[in-house]
Design a protein around this motif. Structure first.
Motif, PDB file in Angstrom:
ATOM      1  N   GLN A  35       0.834  -1.211   0.000  1.00  0.00           N
ATOM      2  CA  GLN A  35       0.000   0.000   0.000  1.00  0.00           C
ATOM      3  C   GLN A  35       0.862   1.253   0.000  1.00  0.00           C
ATOM      4  O   GLN A  35       0.571   2.226  -0.694  1.00  0.00           O
ATOM      5  CB  GLN A  35      -0.962  -0.002   1.209  1.00  0.00           C
ATOM      6  N   LYS A  36       1.939   1.216   0.781  1.00  0.00           N
ATOM      7  CA  LYS A  36       2.835   2.391   0.839  1.00  0.00           C
ATOM      8  C   LYS A  36       3.504   2.623  -0.514  1.00  0.00           C
ATOM      9  O   LYS A  36       3.668   3.764  -0.958  1.00  0.00           O
ATOM     10  CB  LYS A  36       3.920   2.185   1.895  1.00  0.00           C
ATOM     11  N   LEU A  37       3.907   1.554  -1.175  1.00  0.00           N
ATOM     12  CA  LEU A  37       4.561   1.709  -2.489  1.00  0.00           C
ATOM     13  C   LEU A  37       3.588   2.318  -3.503  1.00  0.00           C
ATOM     14  O   LEU A  37       3.972   3.138  -4.338  1.00  0.00           O
ATOM     15  CB  LEU A  37       5.081   0.353  -2.993  1.00  0.00           C
ATOM     16  N   LEU A  38       2.323   1.924  -3.391  1.00  0.00           N
ATOM     17  CA  LEU A  38       1.318   2.458  -4.324  1.00  0.00           C
ATOM     18  C   LEU A  38       0.937   3.897  -3.978  1.00  0.00           C
ATOM     19  O   LEU A  38       0.686   4.714  -4.873  1.00  0.00           O
ATOM     20  CB  LEU A  38       0.061   1.581  -4.297  1.00  0.00           C
ATOM     21  N   ALA A  39       0.931   4.193  -2.679  1.00  0.00           N
ATOM     22  CA  ALA A  39       0.529   5.545  -2.246  1.00  0.00           C
ATOM     23  C   ALA A  39       1.655   6.541  -2.482  1.00  0.00           C
ATOM     24  O   ALA A  39       1.410   7.735  -2.667  1.00  0.00           O
ATOM     25  CB  ALA A  39       0.146   5.514  -0.774  1.00  0.00           C
ATOM     26  N   GLY A  40       2.891   6.061  -2.470  1.00  0.00           N
ATOM     27  CA  GLY A  40       4.038   6.949  -2.709  1.00  0.00           C
ATOM     28  C   GLY A  40       4.932   7.035  -1.495  1.00  0.00           C
ATOM     29  O   GLY A  40       4.444   7.116  -0.369  1.00  0.00           O
ATOM     30  N   VAL A  41       6.232   7.027  -1.742  1.00  0.00           N
ATOM     31  CA  VAL A  41       7.202   7.158  -0.651  1.00  0.00           C
ATOM     32  C   VAL A  41       8.134   8.319  -0.989  1.00  0.00           C
ATOM     33  O   VAL A  41       8.374   8.617  -2.149  1.00  0.00           O
ATOM     34  CB  VAL A  41       8.025   5.858  -0.437  1.00  0.00           C
ATOM     35  N   VAL A  42       8.616   8.977   0.057  1.00  0.00           N
ATOM     36  CA  VAL A  42       9.515  10.116  -0.151  1.00  0.00           C
ATOM     37  C   VAL A  42      10.960   9.612  -0.097  1.00  0.00           C
ATOM     38  O   VAL A  42      11.344   8.925   0.846  1.00  0.00           O
ATOM     39  CB  VAL A  42       9.260  11.207   0.921  1.00  0.00           C
ATOM     40  N   LEU A  43      11.716   9.931  -1.145  1.00  0.00           N
ATOM     41  CA  LEU A  43      13.129   9.546  -1.166  1.00  0.00           C
ATOM     42  C   LEU A  43      13.965  10.748  -0.720  1.00  0.00           C
ATOM     43  O   LEU A  43      13.459  11.864  -0.647  1.00  0.00           O
ATOM     44  CB  LEU A  43      13.522   9.070  -2.575  1.00  0.00           C
ATOM     45  N   ASP A  44      15.243  10.487  -0.441  1.00  0.00           N
ATOM     46  CA  ASP A  44      16.026  11.551   0.200  1.00  0.00           C
ATOM     47  C   ASP A  44      16.372  12.742  -0.699  1.00  0.00           C
ATOM     48  O   ASP A  44      16.735  13.788  -0.201  1.00  0.00           O
ATOM     49  CB  ASP A  44      17.301  10.969   0.835  1.00  0.00           C
ATOM     50  N   ASP A  45      16.226  12.616  -2.028  1.00  0.00           N
ATOM     51  CA  ASP A  45      16.657  13.730  -2.886  1.00  0.00           C
ATOM     52  C   ASP A  45      15.519  14.592  -3.411  1.00  0.00           C
ATOM     53  O   ASP A  45      15.742  15.487  -4.218  1.00  0.00           O
ATOM     54  CB  ASP A  45      17.482  13.186  -4.066  1.00  0.00           C
ATOM     55  N   ASP A  46      14.280  14.294  -3.002  1.00  0.00           N
ATOM     56  CA  ASP A  46      13.142  15.033  -3.554  1.00  0.00           C
ATOM     57  C   ASP A  46      11.958  14.926  -2.586  1.00  0.00           C
ATOM     58  O   ASP A  46      11.568  13.816  -2.208  1.00  0.00           O
ATOM     59  CB  ASP A  46      12.769  14.396  -4.914  1.00  0.00           C
ATOM     60  N   PRO A  47      11.383  16.055  -2.189  1.00  0.00           N
ATOM     61  CA  PRO A  47      10.248  15.974  -1.246  1.00  0.00           C
ATOM     62  C   PRO A  47       8.985  15.390  -1.875  1.00  0.00           C
ATOM     63  O   PRO A  47       8.080  14.936  -1.175  1.00  0.00           O
ATOM     64  CB  PRO A  47      10.027  17.427  -0.829  1.00  0.00           C
ATOM     65  N   LYS A  48       8.933  15.398  -3.224  1.00  0.00           N
ATOM     66  CA  LYS A  48       7.743  14.877  -3.908  1.00  0.00           C
ATOM     67  C   LYS A  48       7.748  13.349  -3.840  1.00  0.00           C
ATOM     68  O   LYS A  48       8.741  12.717  -4.217  1.00  0.00           O
ATOM     69  CB  LYS A  48       7.785  15.333  -5.370  1.00  0.00           C
ATOM     70  N   PRO A  49       6.663  12.747  -3.337  1.00  0.00           N
ATOM     71  CA  PRO A  49       6.671  11.269  -3.245  1.00  0.00           C
ATOM     72  C   PRO A  49       6.752  10.597  -4.612  1.00  0.00           C
ATOM     73  O   PRO A  49       6.237  11.123  -5.601  1.00  0.00           O
ATOM     74  CB  PRO A  49       5.334  10.948  -2.566  1.00  0.00           C
ATOM     75  N   VAL A  50       7.388   9.450  -4.657  1.00  0.00           N
ATOM     76  CA  VAL A  50       7.399   8.648  -5.885  1.00  0.00           C
ATOM     77  C   VAL A  50       6.534   7.420  -5.649  1.00  0.00           C
ATOM     78  O   VAL A  50       6.586   6.810  -4.576  1.00  0.00           O
ATOM     79  CB  VAL A  50       8.822   8.208  -6.310  1.00  0.00           C
ATOM     80  N   LEU A  51       5.714   7.089  -6.629  1.00  0.00           N
ATOM     81  CA  LEU A  51       4.829   5.956  -6.418  1.00  0.00           C
ATOM     82  C   LEU A  51       4.997   4.889  -7.476  1.00  0.00           C
ATOM     83  O   LEU A  51       5.398   5.180  -8.601  1.00  0.00           O
ATOM     84  CB  LEU A  51       3.357   6.383  -6.339  1.00  0.00           C
ATOM     85  N   ALA A  52       4.650   3.687  -7.079  1.00  0.00           N
ATOM     86  CA  ALA A  52       4.652   2.582  -8.031  1.00  0.00           C
ATOM     87  C   ALA A  52       3.373   2.677  -8.847  1.00  0.00           C
ATOM     88  O   ALA A  52       2.303   2.952  -8.305  1.00  0.00           O
ATOM     89  CB  ALA A  52       4.699   1.257  -7.280  1.00  0.00           C
ATOM     90  N   ALA A  53       3.476   2.454 -10.166  1.00  0.00           N
ATOM     91  CA  ALA A  53       2.281   2.430 -11.009  1.00  0.00           C
ATOM     92  C   ALA A  53       1.487   1.159 -10.720  1.00  0.00           C
ATOM     93  O   ALA A  53       0.264   1.128 -10.868  1.00  0.00           O
ATOM     94  CB  ALA A  53       2.677   2.495 -12.471  1.00  0.00           C
ATOM     95  N   ALA A  54       2.193   0.110 -10.323  1.00  0.00           N
ATOM     96  CA  ALA A  54       1.540  -1.150  -9.918  1.00  0.00           C
ATOM     97  C   ALA A  54       2.513  -1.897  -9.033  1.00  0.00           C
ATOM     98  O   ALA A  54       3.733  -1.717  -9.152  1.00  0.00           O
ATOM     99  CB  ALA A  54       1.196  -1.990 -11.150  1.00  0.00           C
ATOM    100  N   CYS A  55       1.980  -2.693  -8.120  1.00  0.00           N
ATOM    101  CA  CYS A  55       2.873  -3.584  -7.390  1.00  0.00           C
ATOM    102  C   CYS A  55       2.082  -4.768  -6.875  1.00  0.00           C
ATOM    103  O   CYS A  55       0.893  -4.671  -6.582  1.00  0.00           O
ATOM    104  CB  CYS A  55       3.658  -2.854  -6.326  1.00  0.00           C
ATOM    105  N   GLU A  56       2.759  -5.887  -6.830  1.00  0.00           N
ATOM    106  CA  GLU A  56       2.071  -7.122  -6.487  1.00  0.00           C
ATOM    107  C   GLU A  56       3.081  -8.059  -5.818  1.00  0.00           C
ATOM    108  O   GLU A  56       4.260  -8.102  -6.207  1.00  0.00           O
ATOM    109  CB  GLU A  56       1.505  -7.686  -7.793  1.00  0.00           C
ATOM    110  N   ALA A  57       2.610  -8.783  -4.784  1.00  0.00           N
ATOM    111  CA  ALA A  57       3.463  -9.788  -4.150  1.00  0.00           C
ATOM    112  C   ALA A  57       3.227 -11.102  -4.898  1.00  0.00           C
ATOM    113  O   ALA A  57       2.213 -11.765  -4.708  1.00  0.00           O
ATOM    114  CB  ALA A  57       3.114  -9.926  -2.677  1.00  0.00           C
ATOM    115  N   VAL A  58       4.151 -11.466  -5.762  1.00  0.00           N
ATOM    116  CA  VAL A  58       4.016 -12.699  -6.550  1.00  0.00           C
ATOM    117  C   VAL A  58       4.247 -13.905  -5.639  1.00  0.00           C
ATOM    118  O   VAL A  58       3.638 -14.960  -5.805  1.00  0.00           O
ATOM    119  CB  VAL A  58       5.040 -12.692  -7.717  1.00  0.00           C
TER     120      VAL A  58
END
Ligand code: URA
Length: 242
Positions: free
Chosen positions: A154-177
């Motif tokens: 859920q966090k990956l889809l909602a977006g996480v903040v990385l250390d070089d940019d305050p804008k969150p980056v999000l996964a377009a899709a993610c799944e636990a295979v």
């Protein structure tokens, strides 16, 4: 197009070297030696051999490589062998506006990342594929250290903040295979993005493999270290993907 110009355009050496290769009988077309360097032949679709190496004429080179682990996507690698050593020398010596330039990787994968990498000598194509407006989805198969849980996904889809940019980056899709196998789709390509996103949700990347870019999947029969020309249809699909 003159045969010597065809060889030159494909990276077989200077015009003088190419004329020499032809005149010395090192070039065949349809199994027959062609020793006249100024003979006019249709370049499109031409297949020929140079000193026994088979080649197919391509006005621009578009290829895919199955990047093996332990290789760097740099022309001047610091520690590991360069991916460019996996390509035949004409691909590395193709001229561009009179200078030797060869093909270049479109984006980079880390030294330890495996999988699909595109290369070309078409500067506009590199620019288009790398443009932030051109959101081509890239799919990564990620082996993680700790079992995945719903919160991480859920966090990956909602977006996480990385250390070089305050804008969150999000996964377009993610799944636990599987508990330790995450399939992550990204439309951007920030430095170490998968590793940093996975770390940001409290897990760790143990192995990383890129399985597709847009509609183009890494073919199962393309072994690590092998490369292949892209078809005109594959190039067009990548160019128009969004
Ligand atoms: N994300 C990474 O962390 N590494 C890669 O090689 C590609 C995407």
């Amino acid at each position: 197009m003159l045969l010597q110009d065809i060889l030159y355009s494909q990276g077989f050496g200077t015009r003088r070297v190419c004329a020499g290769l032809i005149q010395q009988g090192f070039v065949t077309i349809a199994g027959a030696v062609v020793a006249d360097s100024a003979v006019d032949v249709a370049a499109q679709g031409l297949r020929f051999t140079v000193q026994g190496t088979e080649w197919e004429y391509h006005e621009k080179a578009y290829l895919m490589l199955h990047k093996p682990a332990g290789t760097e996507c740099s022309q001047k690698p610091s520690t590991w062998p360069s991916i460019y050593t996996l390509l035949p020398s004409p691909l590395r010596l193709r001229p561009n506006k009179g200078a030797v330039q060869g093909v270049q990787a479109i984006g980079r994968l880390d030294q330890d990342t495996t999988g699909l990498l595109l290369l070309t000598d078409d500067g506009q194509f590199i620019h288009r594929m790398g443009s932030p407006k051109h959101h081509v989805p890239k799919v990564y198969e990620v082996t993680v250290k700790h079992p995945l849980d719903e919160g991480q996904l859920q966090k990956l889809l909602a977006g996480v903040v990385l250390d070089d940019d305050p804008k969150p980056v999000l996964a377009a899709a993610c799944e636990a295979v599987a508990p330790l196998h995450l399939r992550l789709t990204l439309t951007e390509g920030k430095y170490h993005q998968v590793k940093r996103m996975v770390a940001a949700v409290g897990n760790r990347v143990e192995a990383l493999h890129r399985s597709s870019i847009g509609a183009l999947a890494l073919p199962e029969d393309l072994a690590p270290g092998q490369w292949r020309w892209l078809s005109a249809e594959q190039v067009e699909a990548l160019r128009s993907a969004r």
